[in-house]
Design a protein around this motif. Structure first.
Motif, PDB file in Angstrom:
ATOM      1  N   GLU A   1      11.590   6.477   4.789  1.00 57.70           N
ATOM      2  CA  GLU A   1      11.714   5.520   5.891  1.00 57.70           C
ATOM      3  C   GLU A   1      11.717   4.103   5.336  1.00 57.70           C
ATOM      4  N   ALA A   2      12.453   3.228   6.028  1.00 58.89           N
ATOM      5  CA  ALA A   2      12.535   1.812   5.664  1.00 58.89           C
ATOM      6  C   ALA A   2      12.310   1.001   6.937  1.00 58.89           C
TER       7      ALA A   2
ATOM      8  N   GLY B   1       0.824  -1.207   0.000  1.00 62.81           N
ATOM      9  CA  GLY B   1       0.000   0.000   0.000  1.00 62.81           C
ATOM     10  C   GLY B   1       0.852   1.249   0.000  1.00 62.81           C
ATOM     11  N   SER B   2       1.607   1.461   1.062  1.00 64.12           N
ATOM     12  CA  SER B   2       2.451   2.650   1.171  1.00 64.12           C
ATOM     13  C   SER B   2       3.925   2.345   0.956  1.00 64.12           C
ATOM     14  N   PHE B   3       4.278   1.057   0.756  1.00 67.41           N
ATOM     15  CA  PHE B   3       5.684   0.682   0.636  1.00 67.41           C
ATOM     16  C   PHE B   3       5.878  -0.212  -0.587  1.00 67.41           C
ATOM     17  N   ASN B   4       7.093  -0.157  -1.138  1.00 65.83           N
ATOM     18  CA  ASN B   4       7.472  -1.130  -2.162  1.00 65.83           C
ATOM     19  C   ASN B   4       8.852  -1.691  -1.860  1.00 65.83           C
ATOM     20  N   ARG B   5       9.324  -2.602  -2.737  1.00 69.12           N
ATOM     21  CA  ARG B   5      10.562  -3.329  -2.482  1.00 69.12           C
ATOM     22  C   ARG B   5      11.767  -2.589  -3.049  1.00 69.12           C
TER      23      ARG B   5
ATOM     24  N   LEU C   1      10.436   0.146   1.431  1.00 71.39           N
ATOM     25  CA  LEU C   1      10.734   1.573   1.436  1.00 71.39           C
ATOM     26  C   LEU C   1       9.467   2.342   1.098  1.00 71.39           C
ATOM     27  N   ARG C   2       9.228   3.412   1.842  1.00 69.54           N
ATOM     28  CA  ARG C   2       8.004   4.192   1.625  1.00 69.54           C
ATOM     29  C   ARG C   2       7.941   4.667   0.181  1.00 69.54           C
ATOM     30  N   MET C   3       6.764   4.509  -0.434  1.00 64.49           N
ATOM     31  CA  MET C   3       6.594   4.818  -1.851  1.00 64.49           C
ATOM     32  C   MET C   3       6.635   6.319  -2.105  1.00 64.49           C
TER      33      MET C   3
END
Length: 551
Positions: free
Chosen positions: A140-141, A100-104, A129-131
């Protein structure tokens, strides 16, 4: 207060001298480009001879089908050409723990035969990691894990739960010990808390501390077998603990870079502990950590994986705008710099640095958003004095020494022309301006001729000095009793003179520089030529553009 604190144990620090370089040179832009798309590119050199690398946010070594993570195989060498193949991507590589708010994002890779079957396994560290479309994008991670491939990157498996969470040790960089992990039974991993670089939105604290862990090569995905540096013994060797809360940093760097925003870019005040890489350089006998702030590359060295870490070299590219690698004015830094062990020369002095630059990556001259390399030269040189005459700036082994250059043309300093100039990337930089040279061996000289650039009321001159400094036995020191003709005026009228001649008693050194505070509203200095003359050499006999003094 600006400072660097080094953790690692005084007994080791006092017993191992710092790595002393006589030449430290980093190319101003990528010079080797590949048919690829993406960023980050942590890599590992496997037993089959290939380099495996993971890209973020791109198509990798393919023309189509974008993914937030792509695993690739790279063959060849920078001098002869590189080719690549896309192997796997997206959900087939790693999960997103907080969708949702993060990707790889890939942060580290290692190739090691941990199960003894004579074939390397690949391990890839992946963080959430925040998109970019969320508040505080890339700032942020919170979570990370390690995924595994037993078929050289084509299929991947991972643990049921994240291996690291709560923003602790979530940017993981595996130590590159060479092909197949150098045969070591241990896999070492460096970690950063909070974020992969400065957190512009301040969702987490900016990273200033680098931590170190180790894990048996046979159990990399078993979090219970990871050990963290938790203390240092009296002899400087580390104590290890499986309790991550007891970890202590092996390097602390609290410096801040570019404290003032520039040209509409609100981001500023960067730290330099960030995602990069640590590699063992057998030729130099040192571990090298390559990292970055927004506008600089920073390099550290240590005799052991745990330190003591010392700042080796800084390279400042100046603030944006930059120019793409195919531009005639190519100059750009980048982020997440790595130096693959596969491309280190046998003597350790020549390396290739990989880094990426995204905004504005499609500027004049083409993209820098790919697996791209540039040369790095770290040369300890020799202590014996090299006899040379004439303008020592024109020696074949002279290397320009600059604080930063706006258009990337370091060659301006010694091209034999007064009609082409450079300046120190106008705008609020950091530190004093420097124009000079270094050589891989000491030279003897007694005169410097400095020709400034064109006149400009906004800057281009030194507000104080400039002082003449030389490097002797690794230390910079001022040259005393220097005569300057004509006298240097520390205002815009200084640019009205064609040249300034600095004379002094003969000195023997492997580096020389003019340094001082930049002047003018935009705070920069300019230069069209810098000559360094050996004793009894006449400036009237300057070599032309196609001639060079003997080394």
């Amino acid at each position: 207060m600006t400072k660097i604190r080094i953790m690692g144990g005084a007994p080791v620090a006092s017993g191992v001298p710092p790595l002393r370089l006589r030449v430290a040179h980093v190319d101003q832009a990528n010079t080797v480009l590949t048919a690829s798309d993406g960023d980050l590119w942590p890599s590992a050199w496997a037993d089959d001879g290939a380099l495996y690398a993971a890209a973020g946010d791109g198509t990798g070594f393919a023309r189509h089908v974008w993914s937030d993570i792509v695993v690739n195989r790279i063959d060849g060498h920078p001098e002869t050409g590189l080719t690549g193949e896309r192997l796997s991507d997206g959900d087939a590589v790693a999960p997103i723990w907080q969708p949702g708010s993060f990707n790889r994002k890939p942060t580290g890779m290692v190739a090691v035969d941990g199960n003894g079957d004579s074939r390397d396994e690949l391990y890839l560290a992946v963080q959430d990691l925040r998109m970019p479309d969320a508040v505080g994008g890339f700032d942020e991670a919170p979570t990370a894990t390690v995924v595994r491939s037993d078929d050289y990157g084509r299929t991947w498996t991972w643990p049921r739960d994240p291996m690291f969470s709560d923003h602790v040790f979530t940017t993981i960089m595996f130590l590159d010990l060479g092909q197949s992990n150098g045969g070591s039974p241990w896999v070492y991993a460096y970690g950063i808390d909070g974020n992969w670089r400065t957190s512009f939105a301040k969702l987490v604290n900016d990273p200033t501390r680098l931590f170190l862990a180790r894990v048996p090569a046979a159990s990399v995905q078993d979090r219970a077998t990871w050990e963290f540096v938790s203390a240092f013994e009296a002899d400087g060797t580390p104590a290890w603990s499986r309790d991550i809360t007891r970890r202590i940093p092996v390097l602390v760097d609290e410096r801040r870079f570019y404290p003032t925003p520039a040209f509409g870019n609100g981001a500023h005040d960067f730290t330099c502990i960030a995602q990069g890489s640590v590699v063992w350089n057998p030729g130099l006998g040192r571990y090298l950590y390559s990292t970055w702030s927004e506008y600089t590359f920073e390099f550290f060295e240590a005799p052991a994986p745990w330190g003591p870490w010392r700042l080796l070299h800084s390279h400042d590219f100046g603030h944006f705008p930059w120019h793409g690698p195919r531009s005639p004015l190519a100059k750009h830094g980048g982020y997440a710099p790595t130096m693959p062990s596969k491309f280190i020369s046998p003597d350790g002095r020549d390396l290739w640095l990989q880094s990426n630059w995204f905004v504005p990556a499609s500027s004049r001259g083409g993209r820098a958003y790919c697996f791209g390399l540039r040369r790095v030269r770290f040369d300890p040189g020799q202590a014996a004095v090299t006899a040379a005459s004439g303008n020592l700036a024109r020696c074949l082994d002279a290397s320009p020494l600059v604080s930063r250059v706006r258009e990337g043309h370091e060659s301006v300093l010694a091209d034999g022309r007064r009609d082409i100039a450079e300046d120190s990337a106008f705008g609020p930089g950091s530190g004093e301006d420097v124009w000079g040279y270094e050589w891989p061996s000491p030279r003897r000289f007694d005169r410097i001729v400095y020709a400034p650039g064109p006149q400009d009321s906004l800057g281009g001159w030194f507000a104080d000095g400039p002082r003449v400094e030389v490097r002797v036995d690794g230390r910079w020191m001022p040259v005393l009793r220097v005569t300057v003709k004509p006298p240097y005026r520390n205002d815009f009228t200084a640019l009205e003179e064609d040249e300034y001649v600095f004379t002094f008693a003969p000195v023997t050194a492997d580096g020389v520089r003019l340094t001082g505070t930049a002047g003018g509203p935009l705070r920069y200095t300019s230069i069209s030529e810098l000559e360094v003359w050996a004793p009894a050499s006449s400036p009237a006999g300057r070599p032309g553009p196609d001639r060079r003094s003997p080394s």
